[in-house]
Scaffold this motif. Structure first.
Motif, mmCIF file in Angstrom:
data_model
loop_
_atom_site.group_PDB
_atom_site.id
_atom_site.type_symbol
_atom_site.label_atom_id
_atom_site.label_comp_id
_atom_site.label_asym_id
_atom_site.label_seq_id
_atom_site.Cartn_x
_atom_site.Cartn_y
_atom_site.Cartn_z
ATOM 1 N N ALA A 141 0.934 -1.166 -0.079
ATOM 2 C CA ALA A 141 0.055 -0.062 -0.141
ATOM 3 C C ALA A 141 0.892 1.203 0.109
ATOM 4 N N VAL A 142 0.641 2.127 -0.936
ATOM 5 C CA VAL A 142 1.587 3.074 -1.318
ATOM 6 C C VAL A 142 0.597 4.483 -1.042
ATOM 7 N N GLU A 160 9.614 10.991 -3.073
ATOM 8 C CA GLU A 160 10.698 10.303 -2.105
ATOM 9 C C GLU A 160 10.046 10.556 -0.721
ATOM 10 N N GLY A 161 10.166 9.585 0.023
ATOM 11 C CA GLY A 161 10.086 9.678 1.488
ATOM 12 C C GLY A 161 8.235 9.522 1.716
ATOM 13 N N SER A 162 7.578 9.344 0.741
ATOM 14 C CA SER A 162 6.138 8.926 1.039
ATOM 15 C C SER A 162 6.090 7.547 1.485
ATOM 16 N N GLN A 163 5.095 7.300 2.620
ATOM 17 C CA GLN A 163 4.859 6.277 3.353
ATOM 18 C C GLN A 163 4.216 5.308 2.418
ATOM 19 N N VAL A 164 4.569 3.890 2.988
ATOM 20 C CA VAL A 164 4.291 2.614 2.225
ATOM 21 C C VAL A 164 4.107 1.437 3.195
ATOM 22 N N MET A 165 3.489 0.616 2.797
ATOM 23 C CA MET A 165 3.308 -0.831 3.639
ATOM 24 C C MET A 165 3.907 -1.817 2.715
ATOM 25 N N TRP A 166 4.933 -2.615 3.019
ATOM 26 C CA TRP A 166 5.183 -3.673 2.294
ATOM 27 C C TRP A 166 5.283 -5.111 2.741
ATOM 28 N N ARG A 167 5.209 -6.026 2.101
ATOM 29 C CA ARG A 167 5.010 -7.432 2.759
ATOM 30 C C ARG A 167 6.536 -7.852 2.758
ATOM 31 N N THR A 168 6.707 -8.285 4.012
ATOM 32 C CA THR A 168 8.312 -8.442 4.388
ATOM 33 C C THR A 168 8.082 -9.885 5.244
ATOM 34 N N THR A 169 8.979 -10.389 5.413
ATOM 35 C CA THR A 169 9.743 -11.503 6.329
ATOM 36 C C THR A 169 9.050 -11.080 7.813
ATOM 37 N N LEU A 170 9.106 -11.550 8.790
ATOM 38 C CA LEU A 170 8.779 -11.465 10.044
ATOM 39 C C LEU A 170 10.243 -10.659 10.733
ATOM 40 N N GLY A 193 7.449 1.507 5.582
ATOM 41 C CA GLY A 193 8.678 1.716 5.032
ATOM 42 C C GLY A 193 8.294 3.152 4.250
ATOM 43 N N GLN A 194 9.315 3.659 3.543
ATOM 44 C CA GLN A 194 9.265 4.980 2.786
ATOM 45 C C GLN A 194 9.795 4.757 1.318
#
Length: 336
Positions: A141-142, A160-170, A193-194
């Motif tokens: 989600a960006v 640059e610097g905008s907030q995001v949600m990435w799928r990651t490992t634990l 993340g950003q």
């Protein structure tokens, strides 16, 4: 979604049906308006047909919806969301005779629908661009800013610097390049993340199975185009959702181009968690249609927006509180 939140298109209603066109004369793929006529559409529609045993719609959007006396259906929907469907014998906003309550868009099978108002976003507004996996989970989600929303499509800016949600490992490692086998056994989660390293202008044409990204470096110098192959976007009140189809195209400023991630696309083709061999065919065909535009130097590969400068007051965008709002039980569909 309230009527007051939408931009009126008075006098510009159009029939949305197989082979028809929508706003600005943009052609819509038949699957979006055939088997599930309103699945990827959002807005206010005049309809005629039958649902839940009710038949209605002997009027017309130019007569009944404007104030005539023949019954018609009014559907207020948000893409794949439940929508309100009512029957009226008066003009818009008066004369309701029966409410059919909450209806899913695909229940309007075989309807003839005319768009009366379209859900649109305002210039400068912060919305969400979300990638939805085929199993319904959010992949990313960006937070992006709206530059334009018109007949050519939805144009957004990711600074640059905008907030995001990435799928990651634990442990916080991004899983974007993980193999199918790895993704099947590694627990994942969404991590904040950003957006880093680049600024991106993104055009999502109406009903298209791709989007075009203009990449700029930190100094605002144009670096090239990126063609992202994806399912047609589904709008909702907070932004738009799509499913990334992995196969992409990178285009240099001189319009030389190359396919990207072909190995990942091949790995996922035929896998039950992704797309079938048959569905893979139109995905690559969509890319080939865009390549024809690239090689011809046609819009949007004609230099348009390569000198884009964002509003000086636009700061990096922030995720809204409802960034993970549930919109639909069904992910965006591949158009075949």
């Amino acid at each position: 979604m309230g009527v007051g939140s939408q931009r009126s298109r008075a006098g510009q209603s159009e029939e949305v049906g197989a082979g028809a066109t929508a706003e600005g004369g943009v052609s819509l793929p038949s699957r979006l308006i055939g088997a599930v006529p309103l699945r990827n559409q959002a807005g206010l529609f005049w309809c005629r047909g039958a649902v839940h045993g009710h038949e209605f719609g002997s009027g017309s959007p130019g007569g009944t919806a404007a104030g005539g006396g023949e019954p018609f259906g009014l559907f207020l929907g948000g893409g794949t969301k439940l929508g309100d469907l009512v029957i009226s014998t008066g003009g818009l906003g008066r004369g309701w005779v029966e409410s059919l309550g909450r209806v899913r868009p695909w229940e309007l099978e075989g309807f003839i629908c005319h768009r009366l108002c379209a859900m649109s976003f305002q210039v400068g507004q912060t919305i969400l661009h979300r990638d939805i996996h085929h199993d319904g989970r959010i992949t990313s989600a960006v937070a992006v800013r709206v530059v334009a929303d018109d007949a050519r499509g939805l144009l957004t800016w990711t600074a640059e610097g905008s907030q995001v949600m990435w799928r990651t490992t634990l442990h916080g490692e991004r899983v974007r390049k993980f193999s199918v086998d790895e993704l099947a056994v590694v627990p994942t989660m969404l991590s904040p993340g950003q957006w880093a390293g680049t600024n991106v202008l993104r055009l999502t044409p109406p009903g298209a199975s791709h989007s075009i990204w203009w990449f700029f470096d930190a100094d605002g110098v144009f670096c090239g185009w990126y063609v992202n192959l994806e399912t047609p976007s589904q709008r909702w009140s907070g932004g738009f959702d799509m499913t990334d189809l992995v196969l992409d195209i990178w285009v240099e400023p001189d319009r030389s181009w190359k396919w990207k991630d072909e190995d990942e696309f091949a790995e996922r083709t035929g896998h039950p968690d992704y797309w079938s061999v048959e569905e893979a065919v139109p995905v690559r065909a969509e890319g080939e249609r865009v390549i024809a535009l690239i090689e011809a130097g046609a819009y949007p590969f004609d230099g348009t927006l390569t000198d884009f400068k964002p509003d000086s007051e636009w700061e990096a965008t922030v995720l809204p509180p409802l960034w993970d709002h549930h919109v639909s039980d069904l992910p965006p569909a591949i158009v075949v």
